[in-house]
Design an enzyme around this catalytic site. Structure first.
Site, PDB file in Angstrom:
ATOM      1  N   ARG A   1      11.404  19.878 -19.643  1.00 28.49           N
ATOM      2  CA  ARG A   1      11.767  19.027 -21.037  1.00 28.49           C
ATOM      3  C   ARG A   1      10.375  19.515 -21.548  1.00 28.49           C
ATOM      4  NH1 ARG A   1      15.506  16.175 -21.688  1.00 28.49           N
ATOM      5  NH2 ARG A   1      17.054  15.453 -20.228  1.00 28.49           N
TER       6      ARG A   1
ATOM      7  N   GLN B   1      13.763  11.551 -19.731  1.00 26.01           N
ATOM      8  CA  GLN B   1      13.232  12.163 -21.225  1.00 26.01           C
ATOM      9  C   GLN B   1      11.807  11.933 -21.838  1.00 26.01           C
ATOM     10  OE1 GLN B   1      15.785  10.928 -24.687  1.00 26.01           O
ATOM     11  NE2 GLN B   1      16.190  13.253 -24.474  1.00 26.01           N
TER      12      GLN B   1
ATOM     13  N   SER C   1       1.800   8.808 -11.754  1.00 21.11           N
ATOM     14  CA  SER C   1       0.137   9.224 -12.064  1.00 21.11           C
ATOM     15  C   SER C   1      -0.249   8.992 -13.446  1.00 21.11           C
ATOM     16  CB  SER C   1       0.826  10.827 -11.090  1.00 21.11           C
ATOM     17  OG  SER C   1      -0.131  11.329 -11.321  1.00 21.11           O
TER      18      SER C   1
ATOM     19  N   SER D   1      -2.800  11.244 -13.085  1.00 25.06           N
ATOM     20  CA  SER D   1      -3.210  12.834 -13.425  1.00 25.06           C
ATOM     21  C   SER D   1      -2.549  13.414 -14.704  1.00 25.06           C
ATOM     22  CB  SER D   1      -2.809  13.465 -11.907  1.00 25.06           C
ATOM     23  OG  SER D   1      -3.594  12.709 -11.221  1.00 25.06           O
TER      24      SER D   1
ATOM     25  N   LYS E   1      -0.288  16.423   1.250  1.00 21.85           N
ATOM     26  CA  LYS E   1      -1.826  16.699   1.539  1.00 21.85           C
ATOM     27  C   LYS E   1      -2.039  17.735   2.969  1.00 21.85           C
ATOM     28  CE  LYS E   1      -3.897  13.163  -1.630  1.00 21.85           C
ATOM     29  NZ  LYS E   1      -4.780  12.290  -1.711  1.00 21.85           N
TER      30      LYS E   1
ATOM     31  N   ASN F   1      -7.074  17.836  -1.599  1.00 25.74           N
ATOM     32  CA  ASN F   1      -5.604  17.033  -2.857  1.00 25.74           C
ATOM     33  C   ASN F   1      -5.944  18.213  -3.599  1.00 25.74           C
ATOM     34  OD1 ASN F   1      -8.168  17.497  -3.508  1.00 25.74           O
ATOM     35  ND2 ASN F   1      -8.373  15.986  -4.121  1.00 25.74           N
TER      36      ASN F   1
ATOM     37  N   ASP G   1     -11.752  14.694  -2.947  1.00 28.59           N
ATOM     38  CA  ASP G   1     -11.763  12.609  -2.974  1.00 28.59           C
ATOM     39  C   ASP G   1     -12.581  12.659  -2.216  1.00 28.59           C
ATOM     40  OD1 ASP G   1      -9.289  12.359  -4.165  1.00 28.59           O
ATOM     41  OD2 ASP G   1      -8.250  11.798  -1.797  1.00 28.59           O
TER      42      ASP G   1
ATOM     43  N   GLY H   1      -5.145   8.808   4.452  1.00 35.35           N
ATOM     44  CA  GLY H   1      -5.572   9.806   4.617  1.00 35.35           C
ATOM     45  C   GLY H   1      -6.569  10.121   3.198  1.00 35.35           C
TER      46      GLY H   1
HETATM   47  P1  NAP Z   1      -2.269   5.807   3.646  1.00 38.58           P
HETATM   48  O1  NAP Z   1      -1.858   7.401   4.551  1.00 38.58           O
HETATM   49  O2  NAP Z   1      -0.627   5.562   3.971  1.00 38.58           O
HETATM   50  O3  NAP Z   1      -3.121   5.452   4.252  1.00 38.58           O
HETATM   51  C1  NAP Z   1      -3.072   3.464   4.756  1.00 38.58           C
HETATM   52  C2  NAP Z   1      -4.175   2.942   5.001  1.00 38.58           C
HETATM   53  O4  NAP Z   1      -3.946   1.882   4.743  1.00 38.58           O
HETATM   54  C3  NAP Z   1      -3.922   2.948   6.450  1.00 38.58           C
HETATM   55  O5  NAP Z   1      -5.130   2.710   7.747  1.00 38.58           O
HETATM   56  C4  NAP Z   1      -2.958   1.464   7.136  1.00 38.58           C
HETATM   57  O6  NAP Z   1      -3.388   1.243   8.216  1.00 38.58           O
HETATM   58  C5  NAP Z   1      -3.626   0.586   6.496  1.00 38.58           C
HETATM   59  N1  NAP Z   1      -3.164  -0.452   5.896  1.00 38.58           N
HETATM   60  C6  NAP Z   1      -1.978  -0.494   3.909  1.00 38.58           C
HETATM   61  N2  NAP Z   1      -0.849  -1.648   4.538  1.00 38.58           N
HETATM   62  C7  NAP Z   1      -2.380  -1.684   5.366  1.00 38.58           C
HETATM   63  C8  NAP Z   1      -2.170  -4.161   5.567  1.00 38.58           C
HETATM   64  N3  NAP Z   1      -0.801  -4.684   4.591  1.00 38.58           N
HETATM   65  N4  NAP Z   1      -2.862  -4.084   6.010  1.00 38.58           N
HETATM   66  C9  NAP Z   1      -3.664  -3.706   6.209  1.00 38.58           C
HETATM   67  N5  NAP Z   1      -4.279  -2.566   6.325  1.00 38.58           N
HETATM   68  C10 NAP Z   1      -3.588  -1.822   6.165  1.00 38.58           C
HETATM   69  O7  NAP Z   1      -2.304   6.347   2.221  1.00 38.58           O
HETATM   70  P2  NAP Z   1      -3.624   6.848   1.581  1.00 38.58           P
HETATM   71  O8  NAP Z   1      -3.178   8.476   1.085  1.00 38.58           O
HETATM   72  O9  NAP Z   1      -5.132   6.976   2.981  1.00 38.58           O
HETATM   73  O10 NAP Z   1      -4.374   5.788   0.179  1.00 38.58           O
HETATM   74  C11 NAP Z   1      -4.665   4.894   0.791  1.00 38.58           C
HETATM   75  C12 NAP Z   1      -5.357   3.721  -0.586  1.00 38.58           C
HETATM   76  O11 NAP Z   1      -6.246   4.879  -1.053  1.00 38.58           O
HETATM   77  C13 NAP Z   1      -3.943   3.694  -1.790  1.00 38.58           C
HETATM   78  O12 NAP Z   1      -4.083   2.195  -2.600  1.00 38.58           O
HETATM   79  C14 NAP Z   1      -4.589   4.852  -3.040  1.00 38.58           C
HETATM   80  O13 NAP Z   1      -4.459   4.519  -3.806  1.00 38.58           O
HETATM   81  C15 NAP Z   1      -6.355   5.490  -2.733  1.00 38.58           C
HETATM   82  N6  NAP Z   1      -6.585   5.943  -3.521  1.00 38.58           N
HETATM   83  C16 NAP Z   1      -8.065   6.368  -4.177  1.00 38.58           C
HETATM   84  C17 NAP Z   1      -8.314   7.551  -4.095  1.00 38.58           C
HETATM   85  C18 NAP Z   1      -9.662   7.276  -5.626  1.00 38.58           C
HETATM   86  O14 NAP Z   1      -9.251   8.335  -6.435  1.00 38.58           O
HETATM   87  N7  NAP Z   1      -9.123   6.294  -6.477  1.00 38.58           N
HETATM   88  C19 NAP Z   1      -7.821   8.567  -4.032  1.00 38.58           C
HETATM   89  C20 NAP Z   1      -6.702   8.603  -2.645  1.00 38.58           C
HETATM   90  C21 NAP Z   1      -6.380   7.651  -1.904  1.00 38.58           C
HETATM   91  P3  NAP Z   1      -1.875   1.675   9.303  1.00 38.58           P
HETATM   92  O15 NAP Z   1      -3.232   2.743  10.470  1.00 38.58           O
HETATM   93  O16 NAP Z   1      -2.589   0.223  10.117  1.00 38.58           O
HETATM   94  O17 NAP Z   1      -0.771   1.454   9.206  1.00 38.58           O
END
Ligand code: NAP
Length: 520
Positions: free
Chosen positions: A186, A211, A243, A245, A294, A315, A331, A358
């Site tokens: 689009r 759209q 997003s 971005s 990623k 990323n 990041d 991640g």
């Molecule tokens: P991910 O790979 O899925 O990892 C999630 C993490 O959170 C794991 O360590 C998980 O623990 C833990 N977790 C999830 N639910 C939980 C709960 N209910 N209680 C306790 N621990 C819990 O995700 P990710 O890519 O790392 O992203 C995580 C966050 O980072 C997102 O909210 C994202 O918005 C933020 N982020 C921000 C930026 C920025 O630029 N500000 C950049 C990247 C990411 P387990 O190992 O036990 O599953």
């Protein structure tokens, strides 16, 4: 300049005529209005004439066949064509007729004929699309060919890209894939010589899935300026709808006066297959990469920044001068830079990372290479142990956190506290280490529950939006070579977060005109 055609969603001509937004757009260069005659409950020739008096020179008029989403099933081809014939007599800019509607006797007058084909049921393969296009191209009366079909995933949209790129010596083409995966179709038309695209009004629910609003196209994607040869950038992930971005990067490109458009691509399957199919045909020069691609995208890179290699994830990927992909993880820099701006050098400082996913990996390596001692706490202990070992840090259990001032900084990288679960917090107030800086990478909401508790405890806090803007600014500098307009990027992201409906808020429209009255 290609036009943005804003599709009428109104259920009556009276509603369309009373709509200030549509009237104002019909008065602006670069905009057209699509009149969908099958939508209007008050459609009579008299009422239609009133609408034509207002819109004809800027109108695409169509009376959609029931087999192609037309809402009136009890109407004959000849009746539909009689309305379209009236529109041509009244000077409508375009008349849109489906290939399936016999139109040999139709007299175009000064109008141009858009010959269209819609398939809402299925995605079409390359062979079928090419066959249809050739058939439509051979229609002597057709001025423009429009093909719109369903897409359930990004690979469904690939055959449309090959139609767009193979445009030589054929009639102008509008190729649209319906559905979220087809969003890119689009926007990019002008890069391939398409004369127009379709958008919705700001108060409209959207007449076709995926759209955008006209304002998104005009302001964010700079649709009226897009030209063949402009570089394409984007973000790949799944989900991708929310997003920020595209908003942030398009703002940066516009602010710096650079050619280029940045698009969201929802990629459900193999992201490498996406890059191999789309990058060179669409002119993609760099991509932001988000969940869940990623790690996989590291494999496509022939050169990778050392930090991204350590993290095991990228990323950002961009084409280098040899036409090969270079990968980085912005990041990691962003988190470390944001923190050092507040507490100075991280060398020798204890940093507690909550989470082991991640984002945690990127943050942990980012602070580690600046000399911090890394501690990792995570719900699943084995993940914490593995990350702590990878960064040469220590694992710590949540229940060992007792609020003592052991850490210079605490960084939450879990998704706990993220919208909509905004009352959740990864640490209770008594667990937050005193006199730490508390940094939450979650940025929706801006001020998370964890940050509020930390403030109550007298800690300094750092919002995740700082990191988000920094990682984006770093990506922008990598792919554009220009300095990122960080303040403008931050302001647009803050505004969008504070008001998620920013782009869909209608602005005051006041033409001061008298609305044409028609019979109910
Ligand atoms: P991910 O790979 O899925 O990892 C999630 C993490 O959170 C794991 O360590 C998980 O623990 C833990 N977790 C999830 N639910 C939980 C709960 N209910 N209680 C306790 N621990 C819990 O995700 P990710 O890519 O790392 O992203 C995580 C966050 O980072 C997102 O909210 C994202 O918005 C933020 N982020 C921000 C930026 C920025 O630029 N500000 C950049 C990247 C990411 P387990 O190992 O036990 O599953």
């Amino acid at each position: 300049m290609a036009d943005i055609c804003v599709a009428s969603h109104h259920t009556s001509l009276a509603e369309l005529l009373a709509d200030e937004e549509f009237y104002m757009l019909s008065q602006r260069d670069g905009f057209l209005i699509e009149l969908r005659l099958d939508y209007y409950s008050d459609l009579t020739l008299d009422n239609f004439n009133v609408a034509l008096n207002v819109f004809a020179p800027k109108a695409i008029v169509t009376y959609r066949h029931p087999a192609e989403d037309g809402r009136r099933t009890n109407v004959s081809d000849s009746e539909r064509l009689s309305y379209l014939q009236r529109a041509a007599e009244a000077g409508a800019k375009y008349i849109d007729i489906e290939t399936r509607t016999p139109h040999a006797d139709f007299k175009k007058h000064q109008s141009q004929l858009i010959l269209s084909f819609h398939d809402f049921e299925q995605a079409l393969d390359s062979y079928e699309l090419r066959r249809r296009r050739e058939e439509m191209n051979a229609d002597a009366e057709a001025d423009i060919i429009k093909i719109a079909c369903r897409s359930d995933n990004i690979q469904d949209t690939a055959p449309l890209l090959s139609l767009l790129t193979d445009n030589a010596a054929l009639k102008p083409l509008i190729a649209l894939a319906m559905g979220e995966s087809g969003f890119w179709t689009r926007v990019v038309g002008p890069l391939f010589g398409s004369p127009l695209t379709y958008a919705r009004g700001e108060r409209a629910p959207g007449t076709a899935a995926g759209q955008p609003t006209w304002r998104e196209l005009e302001e964010n994607y700079r649709f009226h300026q897009l030209k063949p040869g402009w570089p394409v950038y984007g973000v790949i992930g799944n989900p991708i709808t929310h997003s920020l971005s595209p908003l942030m990067h398009n703002t940066a490109l516009r602010k710096m006066g650079l050619d280029g458009v940045y698009l969201p691509f929802r990629v459900e399957g193999d992201p490498i297959e996406f890059v191999n199919t789309f990058a060179s045909a669409l002119g993609i020069k760099a991509l932001s990469v988000t969940i869940p691609h990623k790690e996989t995208m590291l494999k496509i890179c022939s050169e990778v920044h050392e930090l991204a290699r350590m993290i095991g994830a990228v990323n950002t990927i961009l084409l280098n001068s040899n036409g090969a992909w270079y990968g980085a993880n912005t990041d990691a820099f962003a988190a470390a830079d944001a923190l050092e701006e507040v507490i100075g050098s991280l060398r020798g400082k204890n940093v507690l990372v909550l989470g082991a996913g991640g984002a945690a990996k990127a943050v942990a390596f980012g602070v580690k290479v600046r000399g911090a001692h890394v501690f990792v706490a995570n719900r699943t202990i084995e993940h914490a142990v593995a990350l702590a070992a990878a960064v040469g840090g220590k694992m710590i259990r949540y229940d060992e956190l007792d609020g003592r001032p052991n850490f210079a900084a605490v960084i939450n990288t879990t998704s706990v506290g993220m919208f909509p679960d905004t009352q959740q917090t990864p640490l209770k107030k008594e667990q937050i280490p005193e006199s730490s800086i508390v940094f939450d990478t979650v940025y929706n909401p801006l001020r998370t529950k964890l940050l509020k508790l930390a403030q109550e405890k007298g800690c300094e806090v750092l919002e995740g939006v700082t990191m988000f803007v920094r990682q984006g600014a770093c990506q922008f500098e990598l792919y554009s070579g220009a300095k990122a307009p960080r303040e403008a990027m931050k302001q647009v992201v803050l505004a969008a977060l504070k008001n998620a409906r920013l782009l869909s808020e209608p602005r005051a429209l006041a033409s001061g005109r008298a609305v044409k009255r028609i019979a109910p």
